[in-house]
Design an enzyme around this catalytic site. Structure first.
Site, short mmCIF file in Angstrom:
data_model
loop_
_atom_site.label_atom_id
_atom_site.label_comp_id
_atom_site.label_asym_id
_atom_site.label_seq_id
_atom_site.Cartn_x
_atom_site.Cartn_y
_atom_site.Cartn_z
CB CYS A 132 -0.93 0.02 1.20
SG CYS A 132 -2.05 -1.37 1.26
CG HIS A 168 -3.19 3.70 2.34
ND1 HIS A 168 -3.75 3.34 1.14
CD2 HIS A 168 -3.13 2.56 3.09
CE1 HIS A 168 -4.02 2.04 1.17
NE2 HIS A 168 -3.65 1.55 2.34
CG ASN A 227 -6.58 -0.71 1.51
OD1 ASN A 227 -5.89 -0.27 0.58
ND2 ASN A 227 -6.04 -1.25 2.59
O1 UT7 Z 1 -3.71 -0.98 3.81
C1 UT7 Z 1 -2.70 -1.58 4.49
C2 UT7 Z 1 -2.86 -1.81 5.88
N1 UT7 Z 1 -4.11 -2.29 6.32
C3 UT7 Z 1 -4.69 -1.70 7.34
O2 UT7 Z 1 -4.20 -0.70 7.78
C4 UT7 Z 1 -5.89 -2.34 7.93
C5 UT7 Z 1 -5.81 -2.27 9.41
N2 UT7 Z 1 -6.87 -2.94 10.15
C6 UT7 Z 1 -8.16 -2.51 10.15
O3 UT7 Z 1 -8.53 -1.64 9.41
C7 UT7 Z 1 -9.08 -3.13 11.15
O4 UT7 Z 1 -8.34 -3.90 12.07
C8 UT7 Z 1 -10.19 -4.03 10.53
C9 UT7 Z 1 -11.22 -3.16 9.84
C10 UT7 Z 1 -9.59 -5.01 9.57
C11 UT7 Z 1 -10.90 -4.79 11.65
O5 UT7 Z 1 -11.42 -3.90 12.61
P1 UT7 Z 1 -11.15 -4.15 14.17
O6 UT7 Z 1 -11.87 -3.10 14.90
O7 UT7 Z 1 -9.67 -4.24 14.36
O8 UT7 Z 1 -11.87 -5.53 14.42
P2 UT7 Z 1 -11.25 -6.90 14.98
O9 UT7 Z 1 -10.36 -7.52 13.98
O10 UT7 Z 1 -10.71 -6.67 16.35
O11 UT7 Z 1 -12.57 -7.78 15.09
C12 UT7 Z 1 -13.63 -7.44 16.01
C13 UT7 Z 1 -14.76 -8.43 15.81
C14 UT7 Z 1 -14.32 -9.89 15.80
O12 UT7 Z 1 -15.31 -10.66 16.43
P3 UT7 Z 1 -15.14 -11.13 17.95
O13 UT7 Z 1 -13.89 -11.96 17.98
O14 UT7 Z 1 -15.06 -9.89 18.75
O15 UT7 Z 1 -16.40 -11.92 18.17
C15 UT7 Z 1 -14.28 -10.23 14.33
O16 UT7 Z 1 -14.48 -11.60 14.08
O17 UT7 Z 1 -15.37 -8.18 14.54
C16 UT7 Z 1 -15.46 -9.44 13.82
N3 UT7 Z 1 -15.39 -9.14 12.39
C17 UT7 Z 1 -16.47 -8.85 11.65
N4 UT7 Z 1 -17.78 -8.75 11.97
C18 UT7 Z 1 -18.63 -8.42 10.98
C19 UT7 Z 1 -14.28 -9.10 11.60
N5 UT7 Z 1 -14.64 -8.78 10.34
C20 UT7 Z 1 -15.98 -8.63 10.35
C21 UT7 Z 1 -16.92 -8.29 9.36
N6 UT7 Z 1 -18.22 -8.19 9.71
N7 UT7 Z 1 -16.56 -8.03 8.08
#
Ligand code: UT7
Length: 326
Positions: free
Chosen positions: A113, A253, A283
């Site tokens: 990215c 980004h 993204n």
């Molecule tokens: O571009 C290059 C670099 N990339 C980035 O910078 C991306 C960085 N990361 C992010 O943007 C975020 O971490 C995400 C958007 C990917 C995820 O958000 P988060 O607030 O960090 O969520 P998490 O991974 O901590 O997940 C929280 C919960 C989990 O469920 P439990 O374990 O709490 O029950 C996930 O399983 O959200 C769940 N979850 C979803 N729920 C509904 C993960 N993806 C989804 C989804 N829909 N699509």
């Protein structure tokens, strides 16, 4: 003193729109979750006939047309991508052929990215050293082909697109003022696409293990991204003896609205000084900043004589910034 100056921009996104509601029908997710956690409402994806070079060429033609230049006026083409058409020839060589840019050398760079901002770092040096006169730099990606559409933790995030800039030398007091690039390979496992290279070449096993798709430890990546980008943005301003209040626009980004807001808060920037289009495209990796730059210019938000800051974070890990006086 010669500085590198962006004289034209162009962008292209495919026509097909995938909304969050469309994704609700494929994986266990919701529009509310995606909007709240990422800021994304929809993304574009290619049709079956398109590859990265097709998107790159559309963006490049757009930039050339605005600059009233012909492809043969370009002496170097760099394509920043982590989703090339194929391992080789490079996507840049394919673009050179399709455009008919017969006086240009061409090669790809991959900093995931951060690729476009890494590209600006390179282009800035090549122009200042007078090694090249007029460079076409493109950030282009087809992430939809390396996305696991059954994995809700990644498939809601990515989209396809391309953005291009043409860069020339100027003796005026404007252009790319400074670029800053960083890497930490020890955190490479946070975002990766392991299959299809020399470590895990294509086989039935790699396909069954889905190694040809993006794997991301989202939450860990998020924390590093927030910390790193806040530091990078602050340091870029300090090293140029500028106060963030002197910035007219931050073009970050577009990975997550919460990461963007954290950087903006750290720099004390109000919403009108931050360009956001993540809701439309998700993204798009190396394409995200040049698409955003092109849209910001068309929206009249990039003003001659003012400072803009570009900053990116991605797989590698890599992160980079570019301070530009427009
Ligand atoms: O571009 C290059 C670099 N990339 C980035 O910078 C991306 C960085 N990361 C992010 O943007 C975020 O971490 C995400 C958007 C990917 C995820 O958000 P988060 O607030 O960090 O969520 P998490 O991974 O901590 O997940 C929280 C919960 C989990 O469920 P439990 O374990 O709490 O029950 C996930 O399983 O959200 C769940 N979850 C979803 N729920 C509904 C993960 N993806 C989804 C989804 N829909 N699509």
């Amino acid at each position: 003193m010669i500085r590198a100056s962006i004289i034209s921009t162009g962008s292209y996104v495919p026509d097909t729109v995938i909304t969050n509601n469309d994704l609700e029908r494929i994986v266990d997710t919701s529009d509310d979750w995606i909007v709240e956690r990422t800021g994304i409402r929809e993304r574009r994806i290619v049709d079956s006939s398109q590859a990265t070079s097709d998107l790159a060429c559309e963006a490049a033609r757009n930039a050339l047309k605005k600059a009233h230049l012909r492809p043969k006026d370009i002496d170097l083409i760099i394509v920043a991508t982590c989703t090339p058409d194929m391992a080789f020839p490079s996507t840049a060589c394919i673009v050179q052929d399709k455009l008919g840019a017969r006086h240009a050398a061409a090669f790809d760079i991959n900093a995931a990215c951060s690729g476009f901002v890494y590209g600006l770092h390179l282009v800035s040096s090549l122009i200042r050293s007078e090694a090249h006169k007029r460079i076409l730099l493109v950030g282009a990606e087809v992430l939809s082909r390396v996305t696991d559409w059954q994995d809700r933790t990644t498939c809601v995030l990515f989209g396809d697109g391309a953005g291009a800039v043409i860069v020339e030398g100027t003796r005026e007091k404007r252009g790319i003022i400074s670029t800053h690039i960083h890497s930490d390979g020890s955190l490479g496992d946070l975002i990766m696409l392991p299959g299809g290279g020399s470590r895990f070449s294509c086989s039935m096993e790699t396909i069954l293990k889905k190694l040809h798709f993006i794997k991301m430890k989202g939450n860990e990546t998020f924390k590093v991204a927030v910390r790193t980008l806040e530091e990078l943005a602050t340091r870029t301003m300090e090293e140029n003896n500028l106060d963030p209040s002197q910035l007219s626009l931050l073009i970050p980004h577009q990975a997550n609205i919460r990461i963007i807001q954290a950087t903006a808060r750290r720099l004390n920037l109000t919403e009108d000084k931050v360009f956001v289009n993540i809701e439309k495209y998700g993204n798009t990796s190396a394409a995200s900043i040049p698409i955003a730059l092109d849209e910001a210019i068309r929206a009249g938000r990039v003003i001659a004589g003012e400072y803009i800051l570009l900053e990116a974070f991605g797989g590698g890990l890599t992160w980079a910034s570019a301070l530009v006086k427009w």
